[in-house]
Every structure is written in C-alpha cells, then in structure tokens.
Design an enzyme around this catalytic site. Sequence first.
Site, PDB file in Angstrom:
ATOM      1  N   LYS A  13       3.050  88.549  56.378  1.00 20.21           N
ATOM      2  CA  LYS A  13       3.593  89.092  55.138  1.00 20.21           C
ATOM      3  C   LYS A  13       4.864  89.923  55.411  1.00 20.21           C
ATOM      4  O   LYS A  13       5.202  90.196  56.556  1.00 20.21           O
ATOM      5  CB  LYS A  13       2.521  89.925  54.419  1.00 20.21           C
ATOM      6  CG  LYS A  13       1.309  89.085  53.968  1.00 20.21           C
ATOM      7  CD  LYS A  13       1.696  87.899  53.101  1.00 20.21           C
ATOM      8  CE  LYS A  13       0.577  87.367  52.203  1.00 20.21           C
ATOM      9  NZ  LYS A  13      -0.466  86.579  52.866  1.00 20.21           N
TER      10      LYS A  13
HETATM   11  C1  LIG Z   1      -1.939  86.604  51.977  1.00 20.66           C
HETATM   12  C2  LIG Z   1      -2.449  86.479  50.601  1.00 20.66           C
HETATM   13  C3  LIG Z   1      -3.656  87.040  50.171  1.00 20.66           C
HETATM   14  C4  LIG Z   1      -4.685  87.634  51.077  1.00 20.66           C
HETATM   15  O1  LIG Z   1      -4.284  88.355  52.090  1.00 20.66           O
HETATM   16  P1  LIG Z   1      -5.064  88.541  53.486  1.00 20.66           P
HETATM   17  O2  LIG Z   1      -4.529  89.860  53.889  1.00 20.66           O
HETATM   18  O3  LIG Z   1      -4.636  87.445  54.397  1.00 20.66           O
HETATM   19  O4  LIG Z   1      -6.510  88.571  53.217  1.00 20.66           O
HETATM   20  C5  LIG Z   1      -3.986  86.977  48.837  1.00 20.66           C
HETATM   21  N1  LIG Z   1      -3.204  86.348  47.962  1.00 20.66           N
HETATM   22  C6  LIG Z   1      -2.055  85.760  48.326  1.00 20.66           C
HETATM   23  C7  LIG Z   1      -1.226  85.103  47.294  1.00 20.66           C
HETATM   24  C8  LIG Z   1      -1.648  85.777  49.657  1.00 20.66           C
HETATM   25  O5  LIG Z   1      -0.538  85.161  50.014  1.00 20.66           O
END
Ligand SMILES: *Cc1c(COP(=O)(O)O)cnc(C)c1O
Length: 405
Positions: free
Chosen positions: A186
């Site tokens: 992210k």
């Molecule tokens: C990455 C992501 C999540 C969840 O995140 P994690 O930290 O990997 O559990 C939820 N929604 C979207 C759209 C994402 O891209």
Amino acid sequence: MPGYELFGEEEKKEINDVLETGILMRYGFDGPRKGIWKAKELEQAIIKRFGCKYAQLTSSGTSALTTAMAALGIGFGDEVIMPTFTFVASFEAVLSVGAIPVLVDIDETLTLDPAAVRTAITPKTKCIMPVHMCGSMADLDALKQICTEHKLILLEDACQSIGASYKGRSLGTIGDAGTFSFDFVKTITCAEGGVVMTNTEDTYTKADAYTDHGHDHKGVDRGADLHPFIGYNYRISELHAAVGLAQIRKVDTFLDMQKKNYDALRAHLEKIPEVSFREVPEGGVDSCSFVSWFLPTEELTKAFVAEMKEQGILPGNFYWYVNNWHYLSKWDHLKQAATLHNISSDQRSALLKLNETKFTASDAIMSRCISTAISLLWSEEQIKEKGERMAAAINKVLKAQMQHA
Ligand SMILES: *Cc1c(COP(=O)(O)O)cnc(C)c1O
C-alpha cells in the site's frame, strides 16, 4: 503505490527505538517502555495528516473493515452494498460479522455506480460500502445522499487510496467510518496493519475496545479493564506501528513522486485518441498510485495484454478482468460459498445467487480497463521507455484491428 520502495534509515530508527526497550506490545508496560508509544504516535499522526477526529490502528486493513462494521453495529442478516470490483478483503469483512454482501455494478469511476446502488436497496440494507479502488474515488456526494434518504451507514474502504481526497477531505474520513490498509504494497506500509478512522466518539470507543478483546482501557492497569462487550484481538504491534510512523512522515513525498510519474506516463497514453481514462468525480483528487485507462473494446484490450506479455513488459499493467483477486468473474470460492465453517442460510443463498446474476455494466468496463501501477523509483528515462513501449503496443493492436476490418 508502494511505500516499501522507499524503506530506509527512518524506518530502521523507529524500529530500533522499540527494540531498545524490548516492549513490542502497544498497551501496558508503562515503566519499561520508557515513553515509547509508537502505535499511539502513529494514530495521532493519522488524525493530523488525514483530518479525522479519531483513529484506531488494527492488525490489517481487513481487520480494520471488520472492526468498523462491528463498531457501527453491522451484523447478522444486514445487507452491505459493495462493488463488483474490489479486493477479496472487502467481502471477507462483511461475511465475518454475519452480514450479507450485496454486489452491484461499477461505472467508469471504477467504483460503485450510485444508480446501481439505489436499485439494490431493500428493507435489509444497512450499509453502503464504496471501495475507492486504485487511488481514486466513488461519487461520495451521490452516495451520501442515498444514505441520508434511506438512513444507511456509509463505510469507506479507502485501503487503496491513501492520500486521495474528495472536495478537500481525505478519503476514508468522509463516511461514518473509513479504513486504510498498511499492508506491504500500500501507499504507506507497516508491513501489516490498518486503521479505522471516524469522526464519531462512540464508533471510536467501540473500535478501540473491539480490537483488544473488548477491554475498555479504563482500568488502572490491563488487569482492571472491564468488558462492556465481546471483542477480538486485532491489535497492531509496536514494531509494525514504528514502520508506519516513519512512512507517514514521508507520505507527502511519496504522493508528490507518484503524481509526477503518473503525469509523465499518462502523457504518452494521452497522445492516442482511442485511449480514454478512468473518470474522477468532480472535486476529487486522485492519489496517482495507478493510471487506469480504457481501450474501445474487450478484443483490443486482450490483444494489448497479449502483446505486452509477448514483449515481457506486462508486469505493472493489471488487467483486472481476468485477475483472481480483484474482480467478481474469478471469485469462484465466493460464488460457491466455499467457507470452512457453516454460514447462515441468508449468506449462503446470497452468495449462490451471484452465479445467476449478470453484471453486464461492470463487465463492459472491466473488460476494457488496464491499470498501470506507478513506481516511486522510476527515472525519467524509464518512464519514457515504458510510455513509448506501451504506446507502440497500443498502436500495433489498433492497426492490426483496422487491417482486419
Ligand atoms: C489491501 C486492501 C484491503 C485489505 O487490506 P489488508 O491490510 O491486506 O488486510 C481491503 N480492501 C482493499 C480495497 C484493499 O486493497
């Protein structure tokens, strides 16, 4: 998109502060931790940078969504309206609280189509959950209007859109609650982590206790905490929070670099009249983690993907339409209700029903869409080379089609 590309001395310093005391947990141990509270500090930094009243860190973006739903009272039998294009985590969270994911079409914003949302509302609808995919957003004014009319909760999954804004406010801070993910890929990372943001004290207080076994955090020490309700363990560790703290201090640098590289790459694609771009709602500012663009037909898009694959330059160009993680067409496990444990009959029948439901509007968009991930590390020459090669591949498939016709 990824902050991990610029992991460095700042992150190591923050982690070392924690290693020095050896207190890896975010709560308690007030003496031995010698004033080091990385999770608390990161929460304050999130509040300040993104402009919400409260922030509760969690162990992941997925647990942030689950926590937000629990804190907002979304549960057994409630319907949550969400888009066909998202990450599997969004429906996992809905199912985890016993609620029913109701999938609806997207539009050229690549997020919830407000008209499709209206059609999907039933007496059981409790929440609308837009997912701001790939750095940009849903038409939040339109969705808020629907929520007001029908007394529904607005929960923003902003996990992929850290740093984007709508009418001057950060995504994730506009609805009743919103979430970011700080997983490894992210915009800023904690390695693993997430946050629930809200402007409502009650939602925050519930999220705070829910992520720590329901402990109310009002006791003189942890042992004296009471449990007003049942929670889980969705805590973040001090080590993870330390990484995030170094990253959030650099977030505006990341966003500036992203924007610069996005503009430079997009300029190559803009020269091609057949290429169009993802719509950003009026008043919206894209975080520029991806350039998302369309070709006129599915056939041309598939030909482009094949061409890129042949040239070995597919990585970084995502064709979500056939991707196992992000689009309904490949979520067979969801459509088969393949859970390890029993689920409610309402949940099961809603999932099985997805097999018969057509999402022609979403298909028509996703089958023509490519998202090109923006790296923070690209040099100007690399962007030029990438842009030229992509443009050449597009022109090649366009020409081949014309000759064919
Ligand atoms: C990455 C992501 C999540 C969840 O995140 P994690 O930290 O990997 O559990 C939820 N929604 C979207 C759209 C994402 O891209």
